[in-house]
Motif scaffolding. Structure first.
Motif: not given
Length: 455
Positions: A89-95, A65-71, A158-160, A33-37
């Motif tokens: 639930y999103d994660v940093q890129p693994p690289e 307007a971006g990724n979904p929220v799970v409530f 940054s939770s825009p 779940t890589v939000s940056a990518q």
């Protein structure tokens, strides 16, 4: 204070289901779940919703307007206190992939830890709250409070859109206290609670030179080098003590209160051990400012990336045509990230109008008052769960969208990390000590029980 012996059934259920609880974590981590990518976000949201439902928590996926929220929510009595658990639930890129000892999305257990991207930041930590609620259900113990879960998919960016979601859904999110488990525990290994976070503003500078790279011998001394442009500019912005020479940068800074200073003085700190662990000889910044005060109450200006020219094997003698710097500023109460960015842009444009300044993201700083009635309740719950006196931090050095709770929802917010200090969050070989994972579930159960006394 509630009788904690009454939740023995819940704690016993948690102990019996260690393997099952580990399997659920592995399943979550196995889903990238890589939000940056933009990788696996919707699949990840659906999986998180399923985990909530399996725990007896009604779940719904909300579009933003971006990724979904799970409530998620489970209501027991409108007269009971309500806890809002936050996580992402999103994660940093693994690289870089080559530095991982195992596949970041095929979690492995070894050396008493589970290894994988997102295992500590933040899937294992928010899952501890979910599984604590599940333990109440399975042990047939009445949940003593109402619980809500706000699990987003863009914290690592940054939770825009989280603030907008909260503003538009205040009745849905209404609660008496927010609880976040994210980040590392104190290096001493003692249970930890923080009352706030520093904010952040990230930006990029791009300087351009000639229309292409040129030979540094044939054209050295006549063709301008954009890397030097940025180096001189950055050197003017920050001195050797870490002081930021941006006009107005410190105007809104709120110094620590006497209560804050009292908490800082009580924090365990092994200076030499920490220097040795980091492989450095001295800490950065003004030596007259104490270590914890720098991290919690002083803003920073940090270069987090610099790209120009050739940095591969051997040499390539060129004058690069472009230079890019990415930087972040950690901000303290009451600094405003948007105003700080505007000040940087004005300063840099006056110096050189050809340098492009781009905003990348921000979070506002946040702080819960140290006299909040939830604090002693949760401190006692942590002591009960870990059988050790907790560490209370006035604030964290890192950043979270905590302001959504303290400034928009106007409720106290407590940050209680469950991960080990060497979790390697945002780095290769991210990991979570198994014992701490299971203790985190236990701690969440105690926190839920204790907070029934909040009203």
């Amino acid at each position: 204070m509630a009788d904690y012996s009454a939740i023995n059934r819940v704690i016993s259920d948690i102990a019996r289901n260690k393997e099952r609880n580990l399997t659920i974590l592995k399943e979550l981590v196995s889903q990238p779940t890589v939000s940056a990518q933009g990788i696996g976000i919707r699949e990840g949201a659906a999986l998180v919703a399923k985990v909530l439902e399996d725990a007896g928590i009604r779940a719904e996926i909300y579009e933003t307007a971006g990724n979904p929220v799970v409530f998620g929510q489970r209501s027991v009595n409108p007269d009971k206190p309500t806890i809002l658990f936050y996580g992402h639930y999103d994660v940093q890129p693994p690289e870089p992939m080559e530095l991982w000892l195992s596949d970041p999305f095929k979690p492995e257990v070894r050396d008493g830890r589970i290894w994988g991207r997102g295992v500590a930041d933040n899937k294992g930590q928010f899952l501890a709250h979910v599984l604590a609620v599940r333990a109440y259900t399975e042990s047939r113990t009445e949940l003593p409070v109402n619980v809500k879960f706000l699990l987003e998919g863009e914290e690592e960016c940054s939770s825009p859109f989280l603030a907008t979601f909260a503003q538009e859904n205040l009745p849905l999110l209404k609660a008496d206290v927010a609880i976040t488990s994210d980040g590392p525990m104190h290096p001493s290994g003692r249970p930890t609670m923080a009352l706030g976070v520093r904010g952040i503003m990230t930006a990029q500078l791009r300087a351009k030179g000639a229309k292409k790279d040129y030979h540094s011998g044939n054209y050295g001394g006549v063709v301008p080098n954009p890397a030097w442009k940025l180096i001189h500019l950055l050197a003017d912005l920050r001195d050797e003590t870490g002081h930021v020479n941006l006009p107005g940068f410190y105007d809104a800074v709120v110094p620590p209160t006497e209560k804050d200073k009292e908490l800082l003085r009580a924090l365990p700190f092994d200076r030499e051990a920490l220097l040795g662990e980091m492989g450095i000889e001295e800490f950065d910044g003004d030596p007259n400012i104490p270590y914890f005060e720098k991290i919690m109450f002083r803003p920073t200006f940090n270069i987090c990336g610099f790209k120009s020219g050739y940095a591969g094997q051997g040499s390539k003698t060129i004058i690069p045509s472009e230079a890019i710097v990415k930087f972040d500023t950690r901000l303290v109460v009451n600094q405003d990230p948007e105003k700080i960015f505007a000040a940087f842009k004005e300063y840099i444009t006056k110096k050189d109008q050809n340098i492009e300044v781009s905003f990348l993201g921000s979070m506002k700083p946040s702080k819960t008052p140290s006299d909040s009635p939830a604090i002693p309740i949760v401190m006692e719950a942590l002591k009960e769960a870990y059988n050790e006196e907790p560490v209370l931090l006035p604030t964290f050095g890192g950043s979270l969208p905590d302001y959504v709770f303290t400034k928009i929802m106007k409720i106290p917010s407590l940050i209680i990390p469950y991960a080990n200090a060497d979790e390697n969050n945002h780095a290769p070989n991210e990991n979570l000590v198994l014992e701490l994972y299971h203790k985190g579930i236990k701690a969440s159960a105690h926190i839920i029980w204790g907070l029934q006394d909040l009203r």
